[in-house]
Design an enzyme around this catalytic site. Structure first.
Site, PDB file in Angstrom:
ATOM      1  N   GLY A  22       0.739  -1.598   0.149  1.00  0.00           N
ATOM      2  CA  GLY A  22       0.032   0.201   0.027  1.00  0.00           C
ATOM      3  C   GLY A  22       1.205   0.824   0.204  1.00  0.00           C
ATOM      4  O   GLY A  22       1.901   1.507  -0.305  1.00  0.00           O
ATOM      5  N   HIS A  29       4.441   1.414  -7.724  1.00  0.00           N
ATOM      6  CA  HIS A  29       3.459   0.459  -7.919  1.00  0.00           C
ATOM      7  C   HIS A  29       2.773   1.129  -9.119  1.00  0.00           C
ATOM      8  O   HIS A  29       2.202   0.070 -10.088  1.00  0.00           O
ATOM      9  CB  HIS A  29       2.601   1.218  -6.810  1.00  0.00           C
ATOM     10  CG  HIS A  29       3.018   0.497  -5.193  1.00  0.00           C
ATOM     11  ND1 HIS A  29       3.620   1.861  -4.705  1.00  0.00           N
ATOM     12  CD2 HIS A  29       3.706  -0.579  -4.721  1.00  0.00           C
ATOM     13  CE1 HIS A  29       4.398   1.571  -3.130  1.00  0.00           C
ATOM     14  NE2 HIS A  29       4.602   0.320  -3.619  1.00  0.00           N
ATOM     15  N   GLY A  43       9.380  -4.922  -8.747  1.00  0.00           N
ATOM     16  CA  GLY A  43      10.215  -3.567  -9.170  1.00  0.00           C
ATOM     17  C   GLY A  43      11.529  -3.891  -8.899  1.00  0.00           C
ATOM     18  O   GLY A  43      11.583  -4.436  -7.729  1.00  0.00           O
ATOM     19  N   ILE A  47      11.681   3.379 -10.111  1.00  0.00           N
ATOM     20  CA  ILE A  47      11.223   4.688 -10.869  1.00  0.00           C
ATOM     21  C   ILE A  47      11.918   5.406  -9.421  1.00  0.00           C
ATOM     22  O   ILE A  47      12.031   5.196  -8.256  1.00  0.00           O
ATOM     23  CB  ILE A  47       9.706   4.668 -10.459  1.00  0.00           C
ATOM     24  CG1 ILE A  47       9.132   3.281 -11.416  1.00  0.00           C
ATOM     25  CG2 ILE A  47       9.090   6.171 -11.041  1.00  0.00           C
ATOM     26  CD1 ILE A  47       8.687   3.632 -13.093  1.00  0.00           C
ATOM     27  N   SER A  84       9.319   5.502  -3.173  1.00  0.00           N
ATOM     28  CA  SER A  84       9.426   4.560  -1.922  1.00  0.00           C
ATOM     29  C   SER A  84       8.460   4.840  -1.095  1.00  0.00           C
ATOM     30  O   SER A  84       8.202   6.237  -0.516  1.00  0.00           O
ATOM     31  CB  SER A  84      10.862   4.092  -1.022  1.00  0.00           C
ATOM     32  OG  SER A  84      10.694   4.077   0.392  1.00  0.00           O
TER      33      SER A  84
END
Ligand code: PAF
Length: 284
Positions: free
Chosen positions: A31, A37, A147, A176, A185
Site C-alpha cells: 500500500g 507501484h 519492482g 522509478i 519509496s
C-alpha cells in the site's frame, strides 16, 4: 474497481474471470502507492485482462524493532491510484485474514537471502516468501509484477517460483525515481525536509558507481570505496551496506567479470533506504 477484504471474495472474482477465459495479473504491494507501484499496475494492465493489486502491510516481514506500526497506510489514496491505472480489484485483508490463529507454515529460502538486506533484516525474506506464496495461491495469477528497486526481493521470488514449480511468470519492472533522483519509496514519507535533501546521497552514489562501471572500471573495491566516500560525507547518512554482488547468486564479487548488482542500503536519520543498479543496464 472493487475493494475486497476476504480471500473468499478474491477467489470468487478470479473464478468468474477464469470462467470467461480471462488472464489475471497480480501486483503485490504494502500500500501507500506511488508512481513506482503505478508503473507495475500499468505493466499488468497492459499484459493481462484483469489486474489484482494486493494492499497488505505484512507483519511477518518486519523485525521486532522495525517500522510495522508506523508504516504509512492510506487505502482511499491507494484505491484512487489503482483505479486510475486500470486495476480491477484491490485485496486489502486484515492480518488475521492472512494469518489465522495457529498459523505455522513458512516459506524459507536458504540461498540468496544470506547477503545484503537478508543480513540486516534476518526475518524479512521468510516473511516476504511466505506472504507472496499465499498471495499466489489466493489469486492464482498468470503473471506477478515486482519492482527492480527491491532487486534482492525480485531475485528471491524468481528463485522461489522456480524451486516450488509455481505456475506463473514473474515480471521485473524498472526502478522509478523522483525528478531529483531519489528512488520512489513509501518510506520516503518518513523523511523531514533536511533528511529528504540528505537522502540524495543514495542516488548520487549510484551515479558515481554506474559511471565508473560505464567507464570500464572492473575492480569492485574501487567502485564501492568511491560510493562509500560520497555517502560518508553526508552527516545524516549511515551506511548499512554498499556491495557489488553476482546478480544471480547475490554473493559478493571482487571483479566485475559477470552480470552484477550494485546494491546499497543507507540510514538517513532513522529511515533505512535502498537503491541499486545492474551493471548490465549501465553497460547497455
Ligand atoms: O515489496 C513489497 O512491497 C513487499 O515486500 C511485498 C512483495 C508486497 C510482500 O509483502
Amino acid at each position: 474497481m472493487k475493494i475486497v477484504k476476504t480471500i473468499a471474495e478474491v477467489r470468487a472474482a478470479v473464478k468468474e474471470w477464469r470462467s470467461e477465459g480471462l488472464t489475471v495479473g497480480l501486483v503485490p504491494t504494502m500500500g501507500y502507492l506511488h508512481e513506482g507501484h503505478a508503473s507495475l499496475i500499468d505493466a499488468s494492465v497492459r499484459d493481462n485482462d484483469r489486474t489484482v493489486v494486493s494492499d497488505f502491510v505484512n507483519p511477518m516481514q518486519f523485525g521486532p524493532t522495525e517500522d510495522l506500526q508506523s508504516y504509512p497506510r492510506d487505502l482511499e489514496h491507494d484505491a484512487a491510484l489503482a483505479e486510475a491505472h486500470g486495476a480491477d480489484l484491490i485485496f486489502n485483508p486484515e492480518p488475521d485474514e492472512m494469518y489465522h490463529e495457529g498459523f505455522s507454515s513458512f516459506v524459507d529460502m536458504t540461498v540468496l537471502t544470506q547477503e545484503l538486506c537478508g543480513l540486516s533484516r534476518p526475518v524479512h525474506f521468510r516473511g516476504v516468501c511466505t506472504v507472496v506464496s499465499k498471495l499466489f495461491n489466493i489469486v492464482t495469477p498468470d503473471r506477478a509484477y515486482f519492482g527492480k528497486k527491491d532487486a534482492q526481493q525480485l531475485a528471491v521470488i524468481r528463485h522461489m517460483v522456480d524451486d516450488l514449480n509455481m505456475p506463473l511468470e514473474i515480471i521485473g519492472c524498472p526502478l522509478i525515481r523522483e525528478e531529483d533522483g531519489l528512488a520512489k519509496s513509501s518510506r520516503n514519507t518518513y523523511l523531514n525536509a533536511e533528511e529528504r535533501k540528505a537522502a540524495l546521497v543514495l542516488s548520487q552514489a549510484i551515479k558515481i558507481g554506474s559511471e565508473l562501471v560505464k567507464g570500464g572500471e572492473t575492480n569492485a573495491e574501487k567502485i564501492v570505496s568511491a560510493m562509500k566516500a560520497h555517502i560518508e560525507a553526508e552527516p545524516l547518512a549511515r551506511i548499512d551496506y554498499v556491495k557489488l554482488v553476482d546478480a544471480a547468486t547475490m554473493q559478493q564479487i571482487p571483479t566485475l567479470d559477470r552480470p552484477a548488482l550494485c546494491a546499497i542500503a543507507v540510514y538517513i536519520g532513522k529511515t533505512r533506504l535502498i537503491d541499486n543498479f545492474f551493471t548490465e543496464d549501465v553497460k547497455a
